[in-house]
Design a protein around this motif. Structure first.
Motif, short mmCIF file in Angstrom:
data_model
loop_
_atom_site.label_atom_id
_atom_site.label_comp_id
_atom_site.label_asym_id
_atom_site.label_seq_id
_atom_site.Cartn_x
_atom_site.Cartn_y
_atom_site.Cartn_z
N SER A 185 0.85 -1.18 0.00
CA SER A 185 0.00 0.00 0.00
C SER A 185 0.89 1.23 0.00
CB SER A 185 -0.90 0.02 1.25
OG SER A 185 -1.45 1.29 1.48
N THR A 219 -0.82 4.24 0.76
CA THR A 219 -1.59 5.17 1.59
C THR A 219 -0.76 5.52 2.82
OG1 THR A 219 -3.66 4.22 0.79
CG2 THR A 219 -3.75 5.47 2.85
N CYS A 276 3.27 0.29 -5.11
CA CYS A 276 2.19 1.03 -5.75
C CYS A 276 1.92 0.37 -7.10
CB CYS A 276 2.59 2.50 -5.94
SG CYS A 276 1.21 3.58 -6.38
N ALA A 318 -4.86 5.05 -2.72
CA ALA A 318 -4.18 6.16 -2.05
C ALA A 318 -4.83 7.49 -2.41
CB ALA A 318 -2.70 6.16 -2.44
N SER A 349 -8.10 7.83 -0.60
CA SER A 349 -7.94 8.03 0.85
C SER A 349 -7.79 9.49 1.21
CB SER A 349 -6.72 7.25 1.36
OG SER A 349 -5.50 7.88 0.97
N ASP A 350 -7.43 10.34 0.25
CA ASP A 350 -7.29 11.78 0.48
C ASP A 350 -7.78 12.52 -0.76
OD1 ASP A 350 -6.65 14.18 1.64
OD2 ASP A 350 -4.49 13.86 1.71
#
Length: 349
Positions: free
Chosen positions: A16, A18, A35, A43, A46-47
């Motif tokens: 991951s 993230t 990745c 990722a 997540s943001d």
């Protein structure tokens, strides 16, 4: 997990990029991360507000850039962010660990030169980048050349012993050519992935499709058996690349592979399960898979192809079921990334 990393040669990476997951994994002993198109999407999601704002900025900075070009710039920035957190491990391990894996664009999978050129670009983004190229016929060609150019490889879209061995030997040829030209290889850290769970997924699909009478418990061992077999061959042939186990589906893919000089790279959700289990696995890499399990699995023609070192030629890698399914998934993730960019550039009415 720290007991494993501190008492055996087995390394832990985090599947991951993230940042919240990566920093937690580092606290548990992880010394690498990865990745790919699917992981990059996770990722970004997540943001998402941050990356949507960045997409808008990139679009202003590059007014003629395509959706794909903007999306891949975001992937690069996600990867550079994650690579920073691994720099201490990179220095400590002299390049063997502490690396962030970036995957080449799956849309380039038919073009060896384009794969190598993109690998060079990715490797230039940070000193601790390792680049993923698929174990297809074209990919094997690109892996040797990229290694020769000094790029540390993480071979991906790889599920079988013949793929792993062909990739390991391609890396070895690249390293040998590089050494023959007086070029340094001392800080390179190549790995060859076997996506253990994706091999198991494919075998289960074949068993269901062809109505084969295989014990369901035996189907949990296919990927483990492939790694153990490949590990023996890598050791016997002195191949310098390490094996890496990824795409986890069960606990055996952790406990049965501890003790080898390999990398275990579970997704963060599996890493959480392993950490919470309190289990202290003992080295079992050299413990063979039970003969009755191998005999049962060997009734599946695609397991025979996956397990025998000569089960497939490089020309046949592309048609293996797990290869086709995984390449399609990565291509779909590319399309999903384009859609994220499109929603910023052209919001729905």
């Amino acid at each position: 997990m720290r007991i494993m990393t501190e008492t055996t040669p087995t390394a832990l990476w985090n599947d991951s990029s993230t940042l919240s997951e990566l920093t937690t994994a580092i606290g548990w002993g992880a010394v690498g991360a990865t990745c790919n198109p699917v992981i990059a999407l996770a990722a970004i999601h997540s943001d998402l507000p941050r990356w949507q704002a960045r997409i808008a900025e990139i679009a202003q900075e590059r007014p003629t850039a395509t959706e794909s070009q903007i999306g891949w710039q975001v992937v690069e920035e996600v990867s550079i962010d994650a690579a920073t957190y691994l720099e201490p491990a990179f220095a400590e391990h002299n390049g063997r660990n502490g690396r962030l894996s970036m995957q080449t664009d799956p849309r380039l999978h038919r073009d060896a030169e384009a794969l190598v050129d993109q690998a060079e670009h990715f490797a230039s983004l940070a000193p601790n980048i390792i680049v993923k190229i698929p174990a297809t016929k074209v990919g094997i060609e690109a892996i040797e050349e990229a290694t020769y150019r000094g790029i540390s490889m993480n071979v991906t879209v790889s599920f079988t012993v013949p793929q792993a061995v062909a990739a390991g030997e391609a890396i070895e040829r690249g390293l040998t050519r590089r050494e023959a030209d007086g070029k340094d290889v001392s800080t390179m850290g190549p790995v060859v992935t076997i996506m253990v769970g994706r091999l198991d997924d494919w075998l289960k699909e074949v068993v269901a499709r062809d109505d084969l009478g295989v014990d369901p418990e035996h189907l949990e061992w296919g990927g483990v058996a492939a790694v153990k077999k490949a590990y023996g061959i890598f050791t016997e042939r002195g191949l310098r690349a390490r094996l890496l186990a990824a795409a986890y589906r069960n606990t055996l893919q952790w406990t049965e592979l501890v003790g080898g000089d390999i990398v275990l790279s579970p997704p963060f959700a599996w890493l959480e399960k392993f950490e919470a289990s309190g289990h202290d696995p003992r080295p079992r890499m050299d413990v063979p898979v039970a003969p009755e399990v191998l005999a049962s699995l060997s009734t599946i023609p695609d397991f025979v192809r996956a397990y025998a070192v000569d089960g497939m030629t490089p020309e046949e890698f592309d048609d293996f079921g797990a290869t086709r399914k995984t390449l399609r998934q990565f291509l779909e993730a590319d399309a999903d990334l384009d859609r994220i960019v499109r929603d910023v550039l052209i919001p729905a009415p």
